[in-house]
Design a protein around this motif. Structure first.
Motif, PDB file in Angstrom:
ATOM      1  N   SER A 248       0.841  -1.201   0.000  1.00  0.00           N
ATOM      2  CA  SER A 248       0.000   0.000   0.000  1.00  0.00           C
ATOM      3  C   SER A 248       0.874   1.248   0.000  1.00  0.00           C
ATOM      4  O   SER A 248       2.023   1.217   0.424  1.00  0.00           O
ATOM      5  N   HIS A 262       2.210  -5.276   3.738  1.00  0.00           N
ATOM      6  CA  HIS A 262       1.207  -5.497   2.706  1.00  0.00           C
ATOM      7  C   HIS A 262       1.822  -6.075   1.432  1.00  0.00           C
ATOM      8  O   HIS A 262       1.208  -6.905   0.760  1.00  0.00           O
ATOM      9  N   GLU A 265       2.231  -9.693   2.081  1.00  0.00           N
ATOM     10  CA  GLU A 265       0.951 -10.393   2.003  1.00  0.00           C
ATOM     11  C   GLU A 265       0.501 -10.552   0.556  1.00  0.00           C
ATOM     12  O   GLU A 265       0.002 -11.611   0.163  1.00  0.00           O
ATOM     13  N   TYR A 269      -0.612 -13.968  -2.283  1.00  0.00           N
ATOM     14  CA  TYR A 269      -1.806 -14.097  -3.109  1.00  0.00           C
ATOM     15  C   TYR A 269      -1.488 -14.162  -4.604  1.00  0.00           C
ATOM     16  O   TYR A 269      -2.378 -14.086  -5.442  1.00  0.00           O
ATOM     17  N   TYR A 281      -1.598  -4.803  -3.607  1.00  0.00           N
ATOM     18  CA  TYR A 281      -2.297  -5.074  -2.346  1.00  0.00           C
ATOM     19  C   TYR A 281      -3.755  -4.625  -2.410  1.00  0.00           C
ATOM     20  O   TYR A 281      -4.621  -5.232  -1.777  1.00  0.00           O
ATOM     21  N   LEU A 282      -4.043  -3.580  -3.181  1.00  0.00           N
ATOM     22  CA  LEU A 282      -5.423  -3.132  -3.324  1.00  0.00           C
ATOM     23  C   LEU A 282      -6.290  -4.232  -3.932  1.00  0.00           C
ATOM     24  O   LEU A 282      -7.436  -4.437  -3.531  1.00  0.00           O
ATOM     25  N   ASP A 283      -5.725  -4.967  -4.912  1.00  0.00           N
ATOM     26  CA  ASP A 283      -6.463  -6.082  -5.517  1.00  0.00           C
ATOM     27  C   ASP A 283      -6.675  -7.210  -4.517  1.00  0.00           C
ATOM     28  O   ASP A 283      -7.696  -7.896  -4.538  1.00  0.00           O
ATOM     29  N   GLN A 285      -7.102  -6.858  -1.309  1.00  0.00           N
ATOM     30  CA  GLN A 285      -8.194  -6.458  -0.437  1.00  0.00           C
ATOM     31  C   GLN A 285      -9.545  -6.698  -1.101  1.00  0.00           C
ATOM     32  O   GLN A 285     -10.492  -7.167  -0.489  1.00  0.00           O
ATOM     33  N   GLU A 286      -9.620  -6.352  -2.402  1.00  0.00           N
ATOM     34  CA  GLU A 286     -10.866  -6.574  -3.138  1.00  0.00           C
ATOM     35  C   GLU A 286     -11.166  -8.068  -3.248  1.00  0.00           C
ATOM     36  O   GLU A 286     -12.307  -8.508  -3.132  1.00  0.00           O
ATOM     37  N   LYS A 288     -10.308 -10.430  -1.190  1.00  0.00           N
ATOM     38  CA  LYS A 288     -10.789 -10.939   0.089  1.00  0.00           C
ATOM     39  C   LYS A 288     -12.286 -10.707   0.223  1.00  0.00           C
ATOM     40  O   LYS A 288     -13.039 -11.591   0.615  1.00  0.00           O
ATOM     41  N   GLY A 289     -12.713  -9.483  -0.113  1.00  0.00           N
ATOM     42  CA  GLY A 289     -14.130  -9.156   0.000  1.00  0.00           C
ATOM     43  C   GLY A 289     -14.986  -9.979  -0.932  1.00  0.00           C
ATOM     44  O   GLY A 289     -16.041 -10.493  -0.562  1.00  0.00           O
ATOM     45  N   ARG A 346      -4.665 -18.255   3.306  1.00  0.00           N
ATOM     46  CA  ARG A 346      -5.326 -17.684   4.483  1.00  0.00           C
ATOM     47  C   ARG A 346      -4.884 -18.396   5.761  1.00  0.00           C
ATOM     48  O   ARG A 346      -4.671 -17.766   6.803  1.00  0.00           O
TER      49      ARG A 346
END
Length: 516
Positions: A248, A262, A265, A269, A281-283, A285-286, A288-289, A346
């Motif tokens: 990030s 980040h 992490e 992924y 990292y923004l991807d 986070q998306e 994960k959601g 995870r």
């Protein structure tokens, strides 16, 4: 700015020195004072000092004894002696200890200021004369950058080292990128990028990953430029085995170390997102959601299963989730494999949360089995196999969470003040009980464990650096060189000097000049 410490058993002398000398004019800060040598040594053990100004005749401990003790803390300490005795024996002993000047009371202000100026000039010239070859610079830069980006360096030390290495870390934003590859040319390419681009810094971290820190003024513009430069790096090396992740963008005034975490992490992924160029990292986070909402995987259940080391709970949850996934409309084999890989990652991140570092090949071996599976049953078997081995590994380590924390803290802070009393206060447990628990679960006393760990680190420094024994002793947490010798002899069959001479791996290092 140089730091001076004043010692005199007459308070008015101390107060007078504070007031009559224009310390700021000489780029000096008075960082403390004491009225006897013992008190001074206690303070100087925790306060960095460049210049010691001390009386020679004091109660409890003489100035000469103080100088000898202070030199064990800092061999490069400069000393100015004040004395009311025009005694040749004192002067002779002071010269033997390597003092800057022997000033008689009442103090001549002009002579004192001339001595201070001469002393600071010597220290400044010594810094300028220090020769650092490229190899040494790289080692020191990597050490400083890693400690900075992980939040393990004090601001004062960072300023000093950054100035020496021409590191400009004062822009408002930063972004960390991590690259993993077996291509030997990658390191050379990243060094070239650092040389070509101002405010881009490169080093290798403790995991062997290649780390780039991009300092930024305008993240909206400069992040795009950083991605473009990383793409150019990809084109110039082995693309097949290169994994690039972006952390990030963080404000330097906030938790800037989060960018490094980040980026780490995001690397985990890489397979999940199946993005050939890089993973942001923004991807992550998306992703994960999306995963949690679209496929309703019960991550809290997995976390509870890991915490309880319960194979049956984990296996039942795996069966439930994949039975539901196989009947989800539009589900493809590729999507199933991606979700299985995400599950494994995870679980690994869950281990990181409890600071458990066992089963290092857990992800690699399990993901290989998942990607090679030809059916969903084969895939589920692969997932269960990896999770089962992980639970077995966890069950073999029966240490309580408190002792795991104590062990981790000791390994990270072995060169600091460590005692059951200090750790007991930090982790809210009575030191006596903590001592019994530690011995019960490790088979040795806490003191024995700390000494053994410190001596192992000292052996490593003796093999790989040209540091002096007294500097190594301080580096690994021993302020008294004599006690270090005693402990070294206890765990090793010979003296530190002999150990260093016998090692074939002894190499010149920047750490002979600077402590890490």
């Amino acid at each position: 700015m140089y730091k001076v410490f004043i010692v005199d058993d007459e308070p008015f002398i101390i107060e007078g020195l504070y007031d009559v000398v224009d310390w700021s004019k000489h780029d000096i800060e008075v960082v403390g004072h004491a009225q006897n040598g013992r008190q001074a040594l206690e303070k100087m053990a925790v306060i960095p000092v460049d210049i010691l100004i001390t009386d020679i005749s004091m109660p409890i401990m003489t100035g000469l004894e103080l100088i000898e003790g202070a030199r064990q803390l800092n061999p490069n300490l400069r000393v100015i002696i004040l004395s009311g005795f025009d005694d040749f024996a004192y002067l002779k002993e002071g010269l033997r200890l390597g003092i800057e000047n022997y000033l008689l009371k009442p103090i001549n202000l002009k002579e004192l200021e001339e001595t201070i100026l001469s002393t600071t000039d010597k220290m400044t010239n010594a810094k300028r004369e220090m020769h650092l070859d490229p190899y040494d610079i790289n080692i020191l830069r990597s050490n400083i950058l890693y400690r900075w980006i992980t939040g393990r360096i004090e601001a004062e030390e960072l300023d000093e080292r950054a100035s020496l290495l021409n590191l400009n870390l004062d822009l408002p934003f930063l972004m960390v990128s991590i690259l993993r590859s077996d291509d030997e040319s990658l390191e050379m390419l990243l060094h070239q990028l650092m040389e070509q681009q101002e405010r881009v810094y490169y080093f290798r971290d403790n995991d062997g990953d290649h780390v780039l820190i991009c300092m930024m003024q305008d993240p909206d513009i400069e992040k795009t430029r950083a991605i473009r430069e990383l793409q150019q790096i990809r084109e110039r090396c082995d693309q097949a085995g290169l994994c690039i992740s972006l952390g990030s963008v963080q404000n330097l005034g906030g938790d800037y170390t989060a960018s490094y975490r980040h980026a780490k992490e995001a690397q985990e992924y890489y397979l999940v997102l199946q993005q050939p160029a890089y993973v942001d990292y923004l991807d992550v986070q998306e992703k994960k959601g999306e995963s949690a909402q679209a496929h309703v995987l019960q991550w809290p259940e997995y976390a509870r299963g890991i915490a309880g080391r319960d194979r049956q709970v984990l296996f039942l949850q795996i069966d439930r989730d994949f039975d539901q996934l196989r009947h989800t409309p539009g589900m493809t084999p590729t999507m199933l494999k991606s979700l299985a890989v995400e599950m494994i990652i995870r679980l690994k991140l869950e281990l990181n949360e409890i600071q458990y570092a066992a089963a290092p090949d857990f992800v690699k071996h399990t993901v290989t089995r998942i990607m090679d599976s030809n059916s969903i049953d084969d895939l589920v078997t692969g997932v269960k196999g990896g999770v089962g081995r992980l639970v077995d590994s966890l069950n073999q380590d029966v240490k309580s969470p408190v002792i795991q924390q104590i062990l981790l803290h000791t390994q990270q802070h072995y060169n600091e003040d460590l005692s059951l009393k200090v750790l007991g206060a930090e982790y809210h447990i009575h030191p006596v009980y903590l001592g019994h628990l530690f011995h019960k679960e490790t088979g040795e006393s806490f003191t024995e464990y700390v000494n053994k760990y410190r001596i192992d680190k000292a052996k490593e420094l003796l093999r790989t650096t040209s540091m002096k024994v007294q500097d190594i002793a301080k580096n690994v947490g021993y302020w008294e060189t004599g006690y270090f010798y005693k402990q070294f002899k206890k765990f090793v069959a010979y003296r530190p000097e002999t150990f260093g001479e016998c090692s074939d791996e002894t190499d010149q290092s920047i750490f002979s000049l600077f402590s890490p």
